[in-house]
Design an enzyme around this catalytic site. Structure first.
Site, PDB file in Angstrom:
ATOM      1  N   GLY A  16       0.505  -1.546  -0.390  1.00  0.00           N
ATOM      2  CA  GLY A  16      -0.065   0.077   0.088  1.00  0.00           C
ATOM      3  C   GLY A  16       0.564   1.000  -0.168  1.00  0.00           C
ATOM      4  O   GLY A  16       0.225   2.187   0.218  1.00  0.00           O
ATOM      5  N   SER A  17       1.859   1.440  -1.059  1.00  0.00           N
ATOM      6  CA  SER A  17       2.983   2.244  -0.767  1.00  0.00           C
ATOM      7  C   SER A  17       2.737   3.612  -2.119  1.00  0.00           C
ATOM      8  O   SER A  17       4.079   3.950  -2.288  1.00  0.00           O
ATOM      9  CB  SER A  17       4.378   1.793  -0.735  1.00  0.00           C
ATOM     10  OG  SER A  17       4.650   1.121  -1.850  1.00  0.00           O
ATOM     11  N   ASN A  94       1.658  -2.333   5.904  1.00  0.00           N
ATOM     12  CA  ASN A  94       1.206  -0.737   5.909  1.00  0.00           C
ATOM     13  C   ASN A  94      -0.298  -0.684   5.029  1.00  0.00           C
ATOM     14  O   ASN A  94      -1.181   0.616   5.001  1.00  0.00           O
ATOM     15  CB  ASN A  94       2.419   0.174   5.108  1.00  0.00           C
ATOM     16  CG  ASN A  94       1.164   1.629   4.712  1.00  0.00           C
ATOM     17  OD1 ASN A  94       1.509   3.053   5.258  1.00  0.00           O
ATOM     18  ND2 ASN A  94       1.135   1.881   3.409  1.00  0.00           N
ATOM     19  N   SER A 135      -3.741   1.114  14.411  1.00  0.00           N
ATOM     20  CA  SER A 135      -3.764   2.717  14.529  1.00  0.00           C
ATOM     21  C   SER A 135      -3.934   3.270  15.958  1.00  0.00           C
ATOM     22  O   SER A 135      -4.476   2.133  16.853  1.00  0.00           O
ATOM     23  CB  SER A 135      -5.041   2.716  13.822  1.00  0.00           C
ATOM     24  OG  SER A 135      -5.774   3.775  14.386  1.00  0.00           O
ATOM     25  N   TYR A 148     -13.141  -0.261  11.049  1.00  0.00           N
ATOM     26  CA  TYR A 148     -12.259   0.596  11.106  1.00  0.00           C
ATOM     27  C   TYR A 148     -10.649   0.025  12.022  1.00  0.00           C
ATOM     28  O   TYR A 148      -9.808  -0.098  12.244  1.00  0.00           O
ATOM     29  CB  TYR A 148     -11.663   1.826  10.211  1.00  0.00           C
ATOM     30  CG  TYR A 148     -10.554   2.599  10.445  1.00  0.00           C
ATOM     31  CD1 TYR A 148      -9.823   2.079   8.719  1.00  0.00           C
ATOM     32  CD2 TYR A 148      -9.544   3.514  11.256  1.00  0.00           C
ATOM     33  CE1 TYR A 148      -8.133   2.598   8.469  1.00  0.00           C
ATOM     34  CE2 TYR A 148      -7.685   3.569  11.448  1.00  0.00           C
ATOM     35  CZ  TYR A 148      -7.446   3.667  10.173  1.00  0.00           C
ATOM     36  OH  TYR A 148      -6.133   2.964   9.992  1.00  0.00           O
ATOM     37  N   THR A 151     -10.627  -3.842  12.776  1.00  0.00           N
ATOM     38  CA  THR A 151      -9.858  -4.839  11.996  1.00  0.00           C
ATOM     39  C   THR A 151      -8.529  -4.638  12.688  1.00  0.00           C
ATOM     40  O   THR A 151      -7.695  -4.777  12.065  1.00  0.00           O
ATOM     41  CB  THR A 151     -10.613  -4.184  10.514  1.00  0.00           C
ATOM     42  OG1 THR A 151     -10.485  -3.011  10.048  1.00  0.00           O
ATOM     43  CG2 THR A 151     -11.621  -5.104   9.857  1.00  0.00           C
ATOM     44  N   LYS A 152      -8.372  -2.994  12.566  1.00  0.00           N
ATOM     45  CA  LYS A 152      -6.671  -2.607  12.545  1.00  0.00           C
ATOM     46  C   LYS A 152      -6.759  -2.862  14.405  1.00  0.00           C
ATOM     47  O   LYS A 152      -5.260  -3.067  14.768  1.00  0.00           O
ATOM     48  CB  LYS A 152      -6.478  -1.066  13.049  1.00  0.00           C
ATOM     49  CG  LYS A 152      -6.751   0.086  11.549  1.00  0.00           C
ATOM     50  CD  LYS A 152      -6.110  -1.108  10.882  1.00  0.00           C
ATOM     51  CE  LYS A 152      -5.093  -0.428  10.099  1.00  0.00           C
ATOM     52  NZ  LYS A 152      -3.624  -0.738   9.545  1.00  0.00           N
ATOM     53  N   ILE A 181      -1.646  11.784  11.021  1.00  0.00           N
ATOM     54  CA  ILE A 181      -1.336  11.663  10.368  1.00  0.00           C
ATOM     55  C   ILE A 181      -1.517  12.662   8.830  1.00  0.00           C
ATOM     56  O   ILE A 181      -2.957  12.234   8.581  1.00  0.00           O
ATOM     57  CB  ILE A 181      -0.264  10.536   9.962  1.00  0.00           C
ATOM     58  CG1 ILE A 181       0.375   9.446  11.452  1.00  0.00           C
ATOM     59  CG2 ILE A 181       1.384  10.942   8.973  1.00  0.00           C
ATOM     60  CD1 ILE A 181       1.572  10.605  12.095  1.00  0.00           C
TER      61      ILE A 181
HETATM   62  N1  LIG Z   1      -2.921   8.825   8.458  1.00  0.00           N
HETATM   63  C1  LIG Z   1      -3.669   8.329   9.893  1.00  0.00           C
HETATM   64  O1  LIG Z   1      -3.519   8.984  10.354  1.00  0.00           O
HETATM   65  C2  LIG Z   1      -3.421   6.950  10.377  1.00  0.00           C
HETATM   66  C3  LIG Z   1      -3.642   6.769  10.896  1.00  0.00           C
HETATM   67  C4  LIG Z   1      -3.632   5.380  12.055  1.00  0.00           C
HETATM   68  C5  LIG Z   1      -2.904   4.004  10.900  1.00  0.00           C
HETATM   69  N2  LIG Z   1      -2.524   4.959   9.880  1.00  0.00           N
HETATM   70  C6  LIG Z   1      -2.489   3.436   9.249  1.00  0.00           C
HETATM   71  O2  LIG Z   1      -1.219   3.691   8.623  1.00  0.00           O
HETATM   72  C7  LIG Z   1      -1.311   2.722   6.800  1.00  0.00           C
HETATM   73  C8  LIG Z   1      -1.150   3.847   5.808  1.00  0.00           C
HETATM   74  O3  LIG Z   1      -2.184   4.878   6.192  1.00  0.00           O
HETATM   75  P1  LIG Z   1      -2.519   6.555   5.014  1.00  0.00           P
HETATM   76  O4  LIG Z   1      -2.249   7.274   6.087  1.00  0.00           O
HETATM   77  O5  LIG Z   1      -1.168   6.620   4.385  1.00  0.00           O
HETATM   78  O6  LIG Z   1      -3.505   6.224   4.054  1.00  0.00           O
HETATM   79  P2  LIG Z   1      -3.741   6.189   2.475  1.00  0.00           P
HETATM   80  O7  LIG Z   1      -5.001   5.731   2.652  1.00  0.00           O
HETATM   81  O8  LIG Z   1      -2.765   7.362   2.044  1.00  0.00           O
HETATM   82  O9  LIG Z   1      -2.561   4.828   1.710  1.00  0.00           O
HETATM   83  C9  LIG Z   1      -2.786   3.624   2.558  1.00  0.00           C
HETATM   84  C10 LIG Z   1      -2.739   3.191   0.655  1.00  0.00           C
HETATM   85  O10 LIG Z   1      -2.750   1.515   0.861  1.00  0.00           O
HETATM   86  C11 LIG Z   1      -3.599   1.415  -0.606  1.00  0.00           C
HETATM   87  N3  LIG Z   1      -4.478   0.163  -0.608  1.00  0.00           N
HETATM   88  C12 LIG Z   1      -5.708  -0.070  -0.319  1.00  0.00           C
HETATM   89  N4  LIG Z   1      -6.247  -1.206   0.030  1.00  0.00           N
HETATM   90  C13 LIG Z   1      -5.028  -2.348  -0.878  1.00  0.00           C
HETATM   91  C14 LIG Z   1      -5.576  -2.939  -1.038  1.00  0.00           C
HETATM   92  N5  LIG Z   1      -6.104  -4.437  -1.181  1.00  0.00           N
HETATM   93  N6  LIG Z   1      -4.150  -3.805  -1.356  1.00  0.00           N
HETATM   94  C15 LIG Z   1      -2.992  -2.406  -1.520  1.00  0.00           C
HETATM   95  N7  LIG Z   1      -2.953  -2.045  -1.187  1.00  0.00           N
HETATM   96  C16 LIG Z   1      -3.538  -1.357  -1.129  1.00  0.00           C
HETATM   97  C17 LIG Z   1      -3.960   2.403  -1.275  1.00  0.00           C
HETATM   98  O11 LIG Z   1      -4.159   2.481  -2.425  1.00  0.00           O
HETATM   99  C18 LIG Z   1      -3.591   3.505  -0.206  1.00  0.00           C
HETATM  100  O12 LIG Z   1      -2.129   4.072  -1.494  1.00  0.00           O
HETATM  101  C19 LIG Z   1      -2.342   1.983   6.937  1.00  0.00           C
HETATM  102  O13 LIG Z   1      -3.043   0.827   7.360  1.00  0.00           O
HETATM  103  C20 LIG Z   1      -3.577   3.090   7.899  1.00  0.00           C
HETATM  104  O14 LIG Z   1      -4.410   2.468   8.067  1.00  0.00           O
HETATM  105  C21 LIG Z   1      -2.873   5.836   8.923  1.00  0.00           C
END
Ligand SMILES: NC(=O)c1ccc[n+]([C@@H]2O[C@H](COP(=O)([O-])OP(=O)(O)OC[C@H]3O[C@@H](n4cnc5c(N)ncnc54)[C@H](O)[C@@H]3O)[C@@H](O)[C@H]2O)c1
Length: 245
Positions: A16-17, A94, A135, A148, A151-152, A181
């Site tokens: 997911g990068s 991720n 999370s 959410y 599952t987290k 973030i």
């Molecule tokens: N942003 C925050 O504040 C925050 C807080 C807590 C946890 N997180 C966790 O951090 C991680 C990254 O989050 P982010 O904020 O960068 O989110 P984001 O939505 O910017 O990026 C997530 C990426 O995962 C990809 N993705 C989704 N489903 C997928 C799949 N089935 N296969 C492959 N890729 C897939 C998406 O296309 C996207 O590019 C996630 O696991 C999220 O739950 C983020």
């Protein structure tokens, strides 16, 4: 000379990068000399800018389009990596999504497990490291999306389960629990970056919102020898909200 994290010769997969936190992790691991494999569900052209940025500071990452909620696709992705690079040292789980219950479970929890299990035999050969993105909402109850949080919480449980079961294989498994973030996930929830800043301006103990690089730094620590005596740990990175907010 100061301390240098050197991952030259090592191979890392970051799921997911294509954007957000994952893209920052790819950048950070590339800077440390790692050969990184980027994964997402989008066309490669959409991640070209990240590939180029990384190439300027290290090795050009290799992109694999794969939906991690599909076990067969995941197995093919891992096989492709090992066929091409001959090894796998680091797996950063991720990929995450805010969606309905079934999709959330499929990606956030089951998909992560598929990746870990498919990578396990190769990580065992390299005394590998797994980092799981869970999370802080698991502990705080925040976000407003029960599917959410639940599952987290699965990711959190998975971190402990895998740490226990993979320790005897020499694989370390740790997690990061972020909150607030700046990324598409957060911006989508509030409508704009400005709305995110407005909402959190006065309630962040450290006086700022986190950036993807803040999480990438922690992932780098958990991916290298600096954390060699840690497994089954989940580090909260939330600007202080949980403990002093
Ligand atoms: N942003 C925050 O504040 C925050 C807080 C807590 C946890 N997180 C966790 O951090 C991680 C990254 O989050 P982010 O904020 O960068 O989110 P984001 O939505 O910017 O990026 C997530 C990426 O995962 C990809 N993705 C989704 N489903 C997928 C799949 N089935 N296969 C492959 N890729 C897939 C998406 O296309 C996207 O590019 C996630 O696991 C999220 O739950 C983020």
């Amino acid at each position: 000379m100061g301390y240098l994290v050197d991952l030259d010769g090592q191979v890392a997969l970051v799921t997911g990068s294509g954007q957000g936190i994952g893209a920052a992790i790819v950048q950070k691991l590339s800077e440390a000399g790692c050969q990184v494999i980027m994964n997402d569900v989008c066309e490669e052209s959409l991640v070209e800018h990240t590939l180029q940025e990384c190439e300027q500071v290290g090795k050009r990452p290799f992109y694999i389009r794969c939906d991690i909620s599909d076990e067969q696709q995941v197995q093919k992705m891992i096989q492709k990596i090992v066929d091409k690079y001959g090894r796998l040292d680091i797996l950063v789980n991720n990929a995450g999504i805010v969606a309905d219950w079934d999709k959330s479970y499929a990606v956030n929890t089951k998909g992560m497990y598929y990746c870990c299990e498919a990578a396990r035999p190769y990580l065992q050969q390299t005394k590998g490291r797994i980092v799981i993105l869970t999370s802080a909402s698991v502990f705080s109850g925040g976000t407003g999306f029960p599917q959410y949080n639940v599952t987290k919480a699965g990711c959190y449980a998975l971190t402990l389960f895998l740490a226990r079961n993979y320790a005897k294989l020499g694989i370390r498994v740790n997690g990061v629990a972020p909150a607030v973030i700046m990324s598409k996930m957060l911006v989508t929830r509030f409508g704009s970056e400005e709305a995110v800043r407005e909402h959190y301006r006065d309630i962040m103990p450290l006086g700022k919102i986190g950036m993807p690089e803040d999480i990438a730094n922690i992932v780098l620590f958990l991916s290298c020898e600096l954390s060699d005596y840690m497994t089954g740990e989940v580090l909260i990175a939330d600007g202080g909200r949980m403990h002093i907010g």
